[in-house]
Each structure stands twice: as C-alpha cells, then as structure tokens.
Write a protein that holds these residues in place. Structure first.
Motif, PDB file in Angstrom:
ATOM      1  N   LYS A  71       0.819  -1.218   0.000  1.00  0.00           N
ATOM      2  CA  LYS A  71       0.000   0.000   0.000  1.00  0.00           C
ATOM      3  C   LYS A  71       0.847   1.259   0.000  1.00  0.00           C
ATOM      4  CE  LYS A  71      -4.197  -1.726   2.049  1.00  0.00           C
ATOM      5  NZ  LYS A  71      -5.245  -1.543   3.036  1.00  0.00           N
ATOM      6  N   ALA A  72       1.998   1.195   0.650  1.00  0.00           N
ATOM      7  CA  ALA A  72       2.891   2.355   0.681  1.00  0.00           C
ATOM      8  C   ALA A  72       3.554   2.589  -0.673  1.00  0.00           C
ATOM      9  CB  ALA A  72       3.957   2.163   1.759  1.00  0.00           C
ATOM     10  N   GLY A  73       3.425   1.630  -1.581  1.00  0.00           N
ATOM     11  CA  GLY A  73       4.005   1.776  -2.910  1.00  0.00           C
ATOM     12  C   GLY A  73       5.462   1.357  -2.986  1.00  0.00           C
ATOM     13  N   LEU A  74       5.975   0.750  -1.918  1.00  0.00           N
ATOM     14  CA  LEU A  74       7.400   0.423  -1.888  1.00  0.00           C
ATOM     15  C   LEU A  74       7.796  -0.650  -2.890  1.00  0.00           C
ATOM     16  CD1 LEU A  74       8.052   0.531   1.951  1.00  0.00           C
ATOM     17  CD2 LEU A  74       8.709   2.208   0.219  1.00  0.00           C
ATOM     18  N   ILE A  75       6.891  -1.528  -3.206  1.00  0.00           N
ATOM     19  CA  ILE A  75       7.228  -2.590  -4.168  1.00  0.00           C
ATOM     20  C   ILE A  75       7.483  -1.979  -5.541  1.00  0.00           C
ATOM     21  CG2 ILE A  75       6.383  -4.667  -5.322  1.00  0.00           C
ATOM     22  CD1 ILE A  75       4.799  -5.224  -2.684  1.00  0.00           C
ATOM     23  N   ASP A  76       6.573  -1.131  -5.990  1.00  0.00           N
ATOM     24  CA  ASP A  76       6.734  -0.491  -7.296  1.00  0.00           C
ATOM     25  C   ASP A  76       7.877   0.521  -7.300  1.00  0.00           C
ATOM     26  OD1 ASP A  76       4.612  -1.949  -8.334  1.00  0.00           O
ATOM     27  OD2 ASP A  76       3.145  -0.385  -7.864  1.00  0.00           O
ATOM     28  N   LEU A  77       7.962   1.307  -6.230  1.00  0.00           N
ATOM     29  CA  LEU A  77       8.986   2.356  -6.183  1.00  0.00           C
ATOM     30  C   LEU A  77      10.408   1.808  -6.143  1.00  0.00           C
ATOM     31  CD1 LEU A  77       7.226   4.785  -3.696  1.00  0.00           C
ATOM     32  CD2 LEU A  77       7.676   5.207  -6.123  1.00  0.00           C
ATOM     33  N   THR A  78      10.566   0.581  -5.662  1.00  0.00           N
ATOM     34  CA  THR A  78      11.899  -0.024  -5.578  1.00  0.00           C
ATOM     35  C   THR A  78      12.104  -1.107  -6.635  1.00  0.00           C
ATOM     36  OG1 THR A  78      11.187  -1.713  -3.999  1.00  0.00           O
ATOM     37  CG2 THR A  78      12.003   0.368  -3.082  1.00  0.00           C
ATOM     38  N   ASP A  79      11.162  -1.240  -7.544  1.00  0.00           N
ATOM     39  CA  ASP A  79      11.203  -2.322  -8.536  1.00  0.00           C
ATOM     40  C   ASP A  79      11.335  -3.675  -7.852  1.00  0.00           C
ATOM     41  OD1 ASP A  79      10.955  -0.608 -10.747  1.00  0.00           O
ATOM     42  OD2 ASP A  79      13.117  -0.241 -10.751  1.00  0.00           O
ATOM     43  N   ASP A  80      10.616  -3.822  -6.736  1.00  0.00           N
ATOM     44  CA  ASP A  80      10.586  -5.069  -5.961  1.00  0.00           C
ATOM     45  C   ASP A  80      11.984  -5.501  -5.512  1.00  0.00           C
ATOM     46  OD1 ASP A  80       9.507  -7.224  -4.635  1.00  0.00           O
ATOM     47  OD2 ASP A  80       9.089  -8.399  -6.425  1.00  0.00           O
ATOM     48  N   ASP A  81      12.813  -4.518  -5.187  1.00  0.00           N
ATOM     49  CA  ASP A  81      14.166  -4.802  -4.695  1.00  0.00           C
ATOM     50  C   ASP A  81      14.078  -5.016  -3.189  1.00  0.00           C
ATOM     51  OD1 ASP A  81      16.816  -4.668  -3.736  1.00  0.00           O
ATOM     52  OD2 ASP A  81      17.428  -3.399  -5.419  1.00  0.00           O
ATOM     53  N   ARG A  82      14.111  -6.256  -2.769  1.00  0.00           N
ATOM     54  CA  ARG A  82      13.911  -6.603  -1.364  1.00  0.00           C
ATOM     55  C   ARG A  82      15.025  -6.067  -0.469  1.00  0.00           C
ATOM     56  NH1 ARG A  82      10.324 -11.539  -2.162  1.00  0.00           N
ATOM     57  NH2 ARG A  82       9.187 -10.760  -3.966  1.00  0.00           N
ATOM     58  N   ALA A  83      16.232  -5.946  -1.013  1.00  0.00           N
ATOM     59  CA  ALA A  83      17.332  -5.389  -0.224  1.00  0.00           C
ATOM     60  C   ALA A  83      17.058  -3.924   0.102  1.00  0.00           C
ATOM     61  CB  ALA A  83      18.660  -5.538  -0.961  1.00  0.00           C
ATOM     62  N   GLY A  85      16.399  -2.448   3.709  1.00  0.00           N
ATOM     63  CA  GLY A  85      17.234  -1.332   4.146  1.00  0.00           C
ATOM     64  C   GLY A  85      16.409  -0.183   4.695  1.00  0.00           C
ATOM     65  N   LEU A  86      15.289   0.110   4.046  1.00  0.00           N
ATOM     66  CA  LEU A  86      14.388   1.157   4.545  1.00  0.00           C
ATOM     67  C   LEU A  86      13.864   0.807   5.935  1.00  0.00           C
ATOM     68  CD1 LEU A  86      12.333   1.754   1.287  1.00  0.00           C
ATOM     69  CD2 LEU A  86      13.706   3.476   2.454  1.00  0.00           C
ATOM     70  N   LEU A  87      13.490  -0.438   6.115  1.00  0.00           N
ATOM     71  CA  LEU A  87      12.965  -0.876   7.403  1.00  0.00           C
ATOM     72  C   LEU A  87      14.049  -0.868   8.482  1.00  0.00           C
ATOM     73  CD1 LEU A  87      10.700  -3.778   6.118  1.00  0.00           C
ATOM     74  CD2 LEU A  87       9.961  -1.522   6.916  1.00  0.00           C
ATOM     75  N   VAL A  88      15.261  -1.262   8.117  1.00  0.00           N
ATOM     76  CA  VAL A  88      16.377  -1.232   9.060  1.00  0.00           C
ATOM     77  C   VAL A  88      16.671   0.213   9.461  1.00  0.00           C
ATOM     78  CG1 VAL A  88      18.873  -1.655   9.280  1.00  0.00           C
ATOM     79  CG2 VAL A  88      17.381  -3.415   8.307  1.00  0.00           C
ATOM     80  N   GLU A  89      16.616   1.117   8.510  1.00  0.00           N
ATOM     81  CA  GLU A  89      16.841   2.538   8.791  1.00  0.00           C
ATOM     82  C   GLU A  89      15.768   3.077   9.741  1.00  0.00           C
ATOM     83  OE1 GLU A  89      18.762   6.177   8.659  1.00  0.00           O
ATOM     84  OE2 GLU A  89      19.424   4.302   7.747  1.00  0.00           O
ATOM     85  N   ALA A  90      14.520   2.700   9.509  1.00  0.00           N
ATOM     86  CA  ALA A  90      13.430   3.124  10.397  1.00  0.00           C
ATOM     87  C   ALA A  90      13.638   2.560  11.800  1.00  0.00           C
ATOM     88  CB  ALA A  90      12.085   2.676   9.827  1.00  0.00           C
ATOM     89  N   ALA A  91      14.048   1.311  11.893  1.00  0.00           N
ATOM     90  CA  ALA A  91      14.292   0.694  13.199  1.00  0.00           C
ATOM     91  C   ALA A  91      15.420   1.419  13.934  1.00  0.00           C
ATOM     92  CB  ALA A  91      14.612  -0.789  13.031  1.00  0.00           C
ATOM     93  N   ALA A  92      16.453   1.815  13.215  1.00  0.00           N
ATOM     94  CA  ALA A  92      17.561   2.547  13.828  1.00  0.00           C
ATOM     95  C   ALA A  92      17.081   3.885  14.374  1.00  0.00           C
ATOM     96  CB  ALA A  92      18.686   2.758  12.817  1.00  0.00           C
ATOM     97  N   ARG A  93      16.219   4.534  13.625  1.00  0.00           N
ATOM     98  CA  ARG A  93      15.684   5.818  14.093  1.00  0.00           C
ATOM     99  C   ARG A  93      14.830   5.626  15.336  1.00  0.00           C
ATOM    100  NH1 ARG A  93      12.627  10.396  10.542  1.00  0.00           N
ATOM    101  NH2 ARG A  93      12.501  11.926  12.213  1.00  0.00           N
TER     102      ARG A  93
END
Length: 75
Positions: free
Chosen positions: A19-31, A35-43
């Motif tokens: 829903k956030a559009g991350l699949i399309d915006l990243t071309d389904d790049d799971r890394a 990485g976005l989720l790891v960055e959010a967790a660090a914050r």
C-alpha cells in the motif's frame, strides 16, 4: 492458533509495504525495502524516537484516510 495469528500478521504487514508503494517504487528490490525498514528501526532506537513515531503516525493516518474509499472494512 498462534501460528495462524502470526501468519495473518505477516500478511497484513506485507500489505502495508504494498500500500505504501514500496514494491513499485523499488522495482521489488527486497534489499532496498529491507534497508528502509532497518533505517526506520535505527531511528526508533535513537533519541528521536518520539518525534519519528509522531510524524509517521500522522502520515500513516492521512494515508489510510486517503485510501478509505478503496479499503474494505475489517471484520
């Protein structure tokens, strides 16, 4: 029953990524998505946790409201 609940939770969380559009915006790049989720967790582990939660909660609520017409009601 716990396994079923966990499976449902994981499916719902994956739906949020979509829903956030991350699949399309990243071309389904799971890394990249991870990485976005790891960055959010660090914050969230930082001193800026409360500000980040406040900001992200507001943005999330606005995004949910924008999706409201297409959302199905939850049982």
């Amino acid at each position: 029953m716990k396994r079923r609940e966990r499976t449902r939770q994981l499916i719902e969380l994956g739906g949020l990524v979509a829903k956030a559009g991350l699949i399309d915006l990243t071309d389904d790049d799971r890394a990249v998505i991870f990485g976005l989720l790891v960055e959010a967790a660090a914050r969230l582990r930082s001193e800026d946790r409360d500000n980040a939660l406040l900001l992200w909660r507001r943005r999330g609520r606005r995004a949910y409201e924008a999706l409201a017409p297409e959302r199905e009601p939850r049982p």
